[in-house]
Design a protein around this motif. Structure first.
Motif, short mmCIF file in Angstrom:
data_model
loop_
_atom_site.label_atom_id
_atom_site.label_comp_id
_atom_site.label_asym_id
_atom_site.label_seq_id
_atom_site.Cartn_x
_atom_site.Cartn_y
_atom_site.Cartn_z
N GLU A 14 54.37 -0.27 7.59
CA GLU A 14 54.30 -1.56 8.28
C GLU A 14 52.98 -1.73 9.02
OE1 GLU A 14 55.19 -5.23 10.09
OE2 GLU A 14 55.99 -4.20 8.33
N ARG A 18 49.98 -4.46 8.03
CA ARG A 18 49.49 -5.51 8.93
C ARG A 18 47.98 -5.49 9.03
NH1 ARG A 18 53.30 -3.87 12.95
NH2 ARG A 18 51.52 -3.36 14.24
N GLU A 21 46.41 -6.65 5.66
CA GLU A 21 46.60 -8.08 5.44
C GLU A 21 45.69 -8.91 6.34
OE1 GLU A 21 51.18 -8.30 3.72
OE2 GLU A 21 50.81 -8.70 5.85
N ARG A 22 45.37 -8.39 7.52
CA ARG A 22 44.40 -9.08 8.39
C ARG A 22 43.05 -9.17 7.73
NH1 ARG A 22 45.41 -6.07 14.22
NH2 ARG A 22 47.61 -6.71 14.51
#
Length: 234
Positions: A14, A18, A21-22
């Motif tokens: 996770e 994150r 994906e940023r």
């Protein structure tokens, strides 16, 4: 671009997802080895880089790394994750063909930066390709990314090929491990044993046709003194 993150710890997946994906990357998650292998072989899913946990349920990260290197996408960039910090474990990961090796606990942002660096390096050639580079019975065809010894192809990973080309283009010049990490890998940080292991692998694969010398206290050079192979230990 799609990044595979394969780790049996959902928190790790996770957090890494994150951060990646940023950076505008698409993330494919796998909680174990079989799921990771499915993602890698799924024709509908193109994976541009794999981040693999060494200790996840079999096949583990090292096994998957070896499978990639001997599969249909041998040039895929690979970063290994592990909770084991011993040098022998790092070297095992690098010998399996990994491009980088990150020890847990790690900074998610640093992993994201390393991922971006590996992707940049895998997508560009630092210099225009030349038709061939040669030395004795060794011939390197840059356009087709092939290395041959006495006309027989040598099975090199993408990073091994890049390292060989760089040394051949700059023969007689000594480069430190830090310089090679920056110029071949495109990194300003990282485990210097990455360079050491790749040098050893190149020497082993090229056999008597390599002329990579160790210059103690300075680094490595291709053919410092013509006709003198020098000390061959890394």
């Amino acid at each position: 671009m799609a990044i595979l993150i394969a780790d049996d710890d959902p928190v790790v997946r996770e957090v890494v997802r994150r951060y990646l994906e940023r950076d505008g990357l698409t993330v494919v998650e796998a909680a174990d080895g079989p799921t990771a292998m499915t993602a890698l072989t799924d024709e509908g899913e193109t994976v541009d880089l794999a981040i693999l946990d060494v200790m996840m349920p079999a096949p583990d990260g090292v096994e998957i790394c070896r499978a990639i290197r001997h599969g249909s996408t041998p040039e895929m960039p690979i970063i290994l994750l592990t909770a084991l910090g011993d040098e022998e474990d790092r070297i095992l990961g690098l010998q399996s063909g990994a491009d980088d090796y990150v020890t847990k606990p790690f900074s998610p942002r640093e992993l994201a930066l390393r991922t971006a660096s590996v992707l940049r390096r895998s997508q560009r050639d630092p210099e225009p390709a030349q038709p061939t580079l040669s030395d004795r019975s060794l011939e390197v065809r840059e356009q087709s990314r092939m290395a041959l010894v006495d006309g027989v192809p040598v099975d090199l990973t993408a990073r091994e090929h890049d390292l060989l080309v760089f040394l051949l283009r700059h023969r007689h010049r000594v480069f430190s491990r830090e310089e090679l990490l920056a110029k071949v890998w495109g990194w300003n940080f990282g485990d210097l044993s990455t360079v050491t292991v790749h040098i050893k692998r190149l020497r082993a694969k090229l056999g008597e046709d390599h002329r990579i010398e160790t210059v103690w206290g300075r680094g490595y050079v291709w053919d410092r003194d013509s006709g003198n192979s020098g000390d061959q230990s890394a």
